[in-house]
Design a protein around this motif. Structure first.
Motif, PDB file in Angstrom:
ATOM      1  N   PHE A 132      -6.958  -6.104   6.557  1.00  0.00           N
ATOM      2  CA  PHE A 132      -5.775  -5.992   7.407  1.00  0.00           C
ATOM      3  C   PHE A 132      -4.789  -5.002   6.796  1.00  0.00           C
ATOM      4  N   THR A 133      -4.235  -4.153   7.645  1.00  0.00           N
ATOM      5  CA  THR A 133      -3.208  -3.202   7.211  1.00  0.00           C
ATOM      6  C   THR A 133      -2.073  -3.220   8.234  1.00  0.00           C
ATOM      7  N   ARG A 134      -0.859  -3.428   7.755  1.00  0.00           N
ATOM      8  CA  ARG A 134       0.286  -3.470   8.668  1.00  0.00           C
ATOM      9  C   ARG A 134       1.364  -2.494   8.197  1.00  0.00           C
ATOM     10  N   THR A 135       1.806  -1.654   9.119  1.00  0.00           N
ATOM     11  CA  THR A 135       2.820  -0.651   8.798  1.00  0.00           C
ATOM     12  C   THR A 135       4.028  -0.794   9.712  1.00  0.00           C
ATOM     13  N   ILE A 136       5.206  -0.777   9.100  1.00  0.00           N
ATOM     14  CA  ILE A 136       6.462  -0.761   9.856  1.00  0.00           C
ATOM     15  C   ILE A 136       7.240   0.464   9.393  1.00  0.00           C
ATOM     16  N   GLN A 161      13.515   4.092   2.324  1.00  0.00           N
ATOM     17  CA  GLN A 161      14.390   4.605   3.377  1.00  0.00           C
ATOM     18  C   GLN A 161      13.810   4.460   4.790  1.00  0.00           C
ATOM     19  N   LYS A 162      12.462   4.309   4.886  1.00  0.00           N
ATOM     20  CA  LYS A 162      11.931   4.360   6.255  1.00  0.00           C
ATOM     21  C   LYS A 162      10.595   3.684   6.530  1.00  0.00           C
ATOM     22  N   THR A 163       9.809   3.291   5.538  1.00  0.00           N
ATOM     23  CA  THR A 163       8.494   2.738   5.864  1.00  0.00           C
ATOM     24  C   THR A 163       7.955   1.795   4.800  1.00  0.00           C
ATOM     25  N   ILE A 164       7.127   0.846   5.252  1.00  0.00           N
ATOM     26  CA  ILE A 164       6.415  -0.035   4.336  1.00  0.00           C
ATOM     27  C   ILE A 164       5.057  -0.373   4.955  1.00  0.00           C
ATOM     28  N   THR A 165       4.027  -0.371   4.131  1.00  0.00           N
ATOM     29  CA  THR A 165       2.683  -0.748   4.564  1.00  0.00           C
ATOM     30  C   THR A 165       2.146  -1.801   3.608  1.00  0.00           C
ATOM     31  N   ILE A 166       1.686  -2.908   4.162  1.00  0.00           N
ATOM     32  CA  ILE A 166       1.056  -3.934   3.339  1.00  0.00           C
ATOM     33  C   ILE A 166      -0.397  -4.077   3.768  1.00  0.00           C
ATOM     34  N   GLU A 167      -1.235  -4.504   2.833  1.00  0.00           N
ATOM     35  CA  GLU A 167      -2.642  -4.743   3.165  1.00  0.00           C
ATOM     36  C   GLU A 167      -3.109  -6.012   2.468  1.00  0.00           C
ATOM     37  N   TRP A 168      -4.058  -6.684   3.120  1.00  0.00           N
ATOM     38  CA  TRP A 168      -4.642  -7.889   2.544  1.00  0.00           C
ATOM     39  C   TRP A 168      -6.052  -8.053   3.092  1.00  0.00           C
ATOM     40  N   TYR A 224       5.692  -0.411  14.922  1.00  0.00           N
ATOM     41  CA  TYR A 224       4.848  -1.431  14.278  1.00  0.00           C
ATOM     42  C   TYR A 224       3.387  -1.102  14.562  1.00  0.00           C
ATOM     43  N   MET A 225       2.567  -1.119  13.513  1.00  0.00           N
ATOM     44  CA  MET A 225       1.134  -0.909  13.698  1.00  0.00           C
ATOM     45  C   MET A 225       0.356  -1.877  12.814  1.00  0.00           C
ATOM     46  N   ASP A 226      -0.517  -2.639  13.435  1.00  0.00           N
ATOM     47  CA  ASP A 226      -1.347  -3.610  12.719  1.00  0.00           C
ATOM     48  C   ASP A 226      -2.818  -3.276  13.002  1.00  0.00           C
ATOM     49  N   ILE A 227      -3.572  -2.989  11.945  1.00  0.00           N
ATOM     50  CA  ILE A 227      -4.990  -2.645  12.101  1.00  0.00           C
ATOM     51  C   ILE A 227      -5.834  -3.599  11.274  1.00  0.00           C
ATOM     52  N   SER A 228      -6.858  -4.159  11.885  1.00  0.00           N
ATOM     53  CA  SER A 228      -7.785  -5.012  11.146  1.00  0.00           C
ATOM     54  C   SER A 228      -9.212  -4.532  11.394  1.00  0.00           C
ATOM     55  N   LYS A 229     -10.042  -4.687  10.369  1.00  0.00           N
ATOM     56  CA  LYS A 229     -11.431  -4.237  10.445  1.00  0.00           C
ATOM     57  C   LYS A 229     -12.330  -5.321   9.874  1.00  0.00           C
ATOM     58  N   LYS A 275       0.820  -1.211   0.000  1.00  0.00           N
ATOM     59  CA  LYS A 275       0.000   0.000   0.000  1.00  0.00           C
ATOM     60  C   LYS A 275       0.854   1.260   0.000  1.00  0.00           C
ATOM     61  N   ASN A 276       1.935   1.212   0.760  1.00  0.00           N
ATOM     62  CA  ASN A 276       2.836   2.364   0.838  1.00  0.00           C
ATOM     63  C   ASN A 276       4.264   1.857   1.006  1.00  0.00           C
ATOM     64  N   TYR A 277       5.198   2.554   0.374  1.00  0.00           N
ATOM     65  CA  TYR A 277       6.582   2.101   0.474  1.00  0.00           C
ATOM     66  C   TYR A 277       7.555   3.251   0.232  1.00  0.00           C
ATOM     67  N   ASP A 278       8.449   3.411   1.194  1.00  0.00           N
ATOM     68  CA  ASP A 278       9.551   4.362   1.087  1.00  0.00           C
ATOM     69  C   ASP A 278      10.797   3.551   1.406  1.00  0.00           C
TER      70      ASP A 278
END
Length: 205
Positions: free
Chosen positions: A120-124, A106-113, A138-143, A101-104
C-alpha cells in the motif's frame, strides 16, 4: 503517570528487519504474475480524490499534516517525522509498521506499508491555487499478488475503497473545523455527521 508511547521505530535491528521485509515483499509484488496485461492491471487498485480549502497553503498544510499523523498514531507529531523512517500505527487490533517513503514539510507526504502480501502506498499533497486557496490531492495505490476477479476479492476491495473515501471525507471535515471554516452554530451538526460516518465505516464488511 502514564508514559506516552513513541510510535517511532528506532531499534537498528528492527529497522533492518523491516527494510528487508519491505524490500522482499515489494520486489516479489513487482514481478509479473499473469501473461494477460488486463489481469496484471487488475492487481492494482487506485483511489484518487481531491478537495478545495479556502485558505492559503501555509495555513492549511500544517493543520492537515497534524490530522493525517494523528490518524496514524495519536502520539505522532510533525517534528518527529523523517523521510525513510519506520513508525507503527495505533490500531489496537493490528499494529502495522509503516514507512515515510517521501516527505516535504511544505507540501507532500507519502507513506507505505505491507499487509497480507499486499503493498500500500498513500500520498497526500497540496497545491496553492487562485483566490489564495489550497487544493488537496489524495492518492492511494495498493498492489496484490492476485487479480481482483472473484466475488470475495471484489468485496474486499469495495470495502477498503469505501472506508478510505469515508476517512478522507472525515479528515476534510475536521480540517474545516480546525481552520474555523465551519460556522460555530453548525460545528455540532458536523461532529454528529462524522460520528455517524465512523460507525458506518466500522460496520462495513
Amino acid at each position: 503517570m502514564k508514559t506516552q508511547f513513541d510510535p517511532h521505530i528506532a531499534d537498528p535491528l528492527k529497522v533492518k528487519k523491516l527494510e528487508k521485509e519491505f524490500e522482499n515483499t515489494i520486489s516479489e509484488l513487482n514481478k509479473q504474475k499473469y501473461i494477460s496485461i488486463m489481469e496484471e492491471r487488475k492487481r492494482l487498485n487506485k483511489i484518487l480524490m481531491s478537495y478545495k480549502i479556502a485558505k492559503p497553503i501555509e495555513i492549511v498544510w500544517p493543520k492537515l499534516l497534524s490530522i493525517l499523523l494523528k490518524d496514524l498514531h495519536p502520539s505522532l507529531k510533525i517534528e518527529n517525522v523523517n523521510k525513510g523512517d519506520f513508525y507503527i500505527t495505533s490500531n489496537s487490533k493490528d499494529k502495522l509498521p509503516f514507512r515515510i517513503k517521501n516527505y516535504d514539510d511544505q507540501k507532500t507526504i507519502t507513506i507505505e506499508w505491507i499487509s497480507k502480501k499486499q503493498w500500500f502506498t498513500r500520498t497526500i499533497n497540496v497545491k496553492q491555487i487562485k483566490n489564495n486557496s489550497t487544493k488537496i490531492f489524495y492518492m492511494d495505490i495498493s498492489k496484490g499478488e492476485v487479480s481482483v476477479a472473484g466475488y470475495f476479492e471484489r468485496r474486499v476491495i469495495f470495502v477498503y475503497n469505501k472506508r478510505q473515501v469515508i476517512a478522507f471525507t472525515i479528515q476534510m471535515l475536521n480540517l474545516k473545523i480546525d481552520l474555523e471554516l465551519v460556522p460555530s452554530n453548525k460545528i455540532e451538526k458536523i461532529k454528529n455527521k462524522i460520528e455517524k460516518m465512523l460507525k458506518y465505516s466500522q460496520k462495513l464488511y
